[in-house]
Design a protein around this motif. Structure first.
Motif, PDB file in Angstrom:
ATOM      1  N   UNK A  18       0.831  -1.204   0.000  1.00 32.90           N
ATOM      2  CA  UNK A  18       0.000   0.000   0.000  1.00 32.90           C
ATOM      3  C   UNK A  18       0.868   1.258   0.000  1.00 32.90           C
ATOM      4  N   UNK A  19       1.951   1.231   0.772  1.00 33.81           N
ATOM      5  CA  UNK A  19       2.898   2.358   0.764  1.00 33.81           C
ATOM      6  C   UNK A  19       3.446   2.592  -0.639  1.00 33.81           C
ATOM      7  N   UNK A  20       3.802   1.511  -1.320  1.00 37.68           N
ATOM      8  CA  UNK A  20       4.345   1.640  -2.677  1.00 37.68           C
ATOM      9  C   UNK A  20       3.287   2.135  -3.659  1.00 37.68           C
ATOM     10  N   UNK A  21       2.060   1.683  -3.494  1.00 37.50           N
ATOM     11  CA  UNK A  21       0.979   2.135  -4.382  1.00 37.50           C
ATOM     12  C   UNK A  21       0.728   3.623  -4.195  1.00 37.50           C
ATOM     13  N   UNK A  22       0.635   4.060  -2.947  1.00 30.66           N
ATOM     14  CA  UNK A  22       0.415   5.484  -2.675  1.00 30.66           C
ATOM     15  C   UNK A  22       1.588   6.307  -3.203  1.00 30.66           C
ATOM     16  N   UNK A  23       2.807   5.836  -2.978  1.00 24.83           N
ATOM     17  CA  UNK A  23       3.981   6.547  -3.490  1.00 24.83           C
ATOM     18  C   UNK A  23       3.958   6.600  -5.016  1.00 24.83           C
ATOM     19  N   UNK A  24       3.540   5.516  -5.652  1.00 27.07           N
ATOM     20  CA  UNK A  24       3.457   5.488  -7.116  1.00 27.07           C
ATOM     21  C   UNK A  24       2.422   6.457  -7.649  1.00 27.07           C
ATOM     22  N   UNK A  25       1.269   6.503  -7.017  1.00 26.31           N
ATOM     23  CA  UNK A  25       0.216   7.448  -7.432  1.00 26.31           C
ATOM     24  C   UNK A  25       0.698   8.880  -7.256  1.00 26.31           C
ATOM     25  N   UNK A  66       8.335   5.099   0.398  1.00 30.00           N
ATOM     26  CA  UNK A  66       9.236   4.182  -0.300  1.00 30.00           C
ATOM     27  C   UNK A  66      10.305   3.615   0.624  1.00 30.00           C
ATOM     28  N   UNK A  67      10.807   4.442   1.535  1.00 32.63           N
ATOM     29  CA  UNK A  67      11.822   3.965   2.486  1.00 32.63           C
ATOM     30  C   UNK A  67      11.234   2.909   3.421  1.00 32.63           C
ATOM     31  N   UNK A  68      10.031   3.143   3.895  1.00 29.12           N
ATOM     32  CA  UNK A  68       9.396   2.171   4.789  1.00 29.12           C
ATOM     33  C   UNK A  68       9.169   0.842   4.065  1.00 29.12           C
ATOM     34  N   UNK A  69       8.676   0.902   2.836  1.00 26.58           N
ATOM     35  CA  UNK A  69       8.460  -0.327   2.067  1.00 26.58           C
ATOM     36  C   UNK A  69       9.794  -1.017   1.779  1.00 26.58           C
ATOM     37  N   UNK A  70      10.830  -0.243   1.533  1.00 28.17           N
ATOM     38  CA  UNK A  70      12.158  -0.819   1.296  1.00 28.17           C
ATOM     39  C   UNK A  70      12.678  -1.587   2.494  1.00 28.17           C
TER      40      UNK A  70
END
Length: 165
Positions: A18-25, A66-70
């Motif tokens: 979800x973090x990556x999706x929000x960051x992507x949007x 992105x950092x959290x997802x990483x």
């Protein structure tokens, strides 16, 4: 116990996705807003003033999410040949120390970000009118996620070490 761990992993993986999706949007929005900036500046001869401030805000969100997802997906750049070449007890100690640093960093990040949110709640972001607290909110979210993701890895590693794997 393994079923609980896998259910927890699924929830944490979904949260990281979800973090990556929000960051992507947000990244797509950032690209379109810069397109609008260029169009407004060079075609309409009327530069949209809100884009600079919104872009600064969006970059912070993209970076923190992105950092959290990483951290969750172990996709950060690391040089681990020293750790991986060490004997198992030393390797586990190095991982424990690294996890402790990440948890400490995430805790301080969340705490200080929270203080910044409280202290800047009454100040508006120029050109946007939003509270300056919106700039600090990603620090809190990222710090909490770092602690959660790293803590889950630490618990999982401790459980697998106990089982002798």
């Amino acid at each position: 116990m393994a079923a609980g761990t896998s259910a927890c992993d699924k929830v944490l993986d979904a949260l990281a996705r979800l973090c990556l999706i929000v960051a992507g949007v947000l990244l797509v929005f950032l690209i379109f807003s810069f397109g609008w900036l260029v169009f407004g500046r060079y075609v309409l001869n009327d530069t949209p003033t809100w884009i600079e401030q919104s872009s600064l805000l969006i970059v912070v969100y993209i970076t923190c999410l992105g950092a959290a997802a990483g951290v969750r997906f172990h996709s950060h750049l690391s040089i681990d040949f020293l750790r991986e070449g060490a004997p198992r007890p030393l390797r586990l100690l190095m991982q424990l120390i690294a996890d402790a640093f990440v948890i400490a960093f995430g805790s301080v990040m969340a705490w200080q970000g929270g203080l910044m949110m409280v202290n800047n709640a009454d100040r508006p972001i120029p050109m946007l009118g939003l509270s300056e607290s919106w700039r600090s909110a990603p620090l809190v979210a990222c710090g909490v996620l770092l602690v959660i993701f790293t803590g889950a890895d630490l618990i999982q590693r401790a459980m697998s070490t106990r089982k002798g794997r």
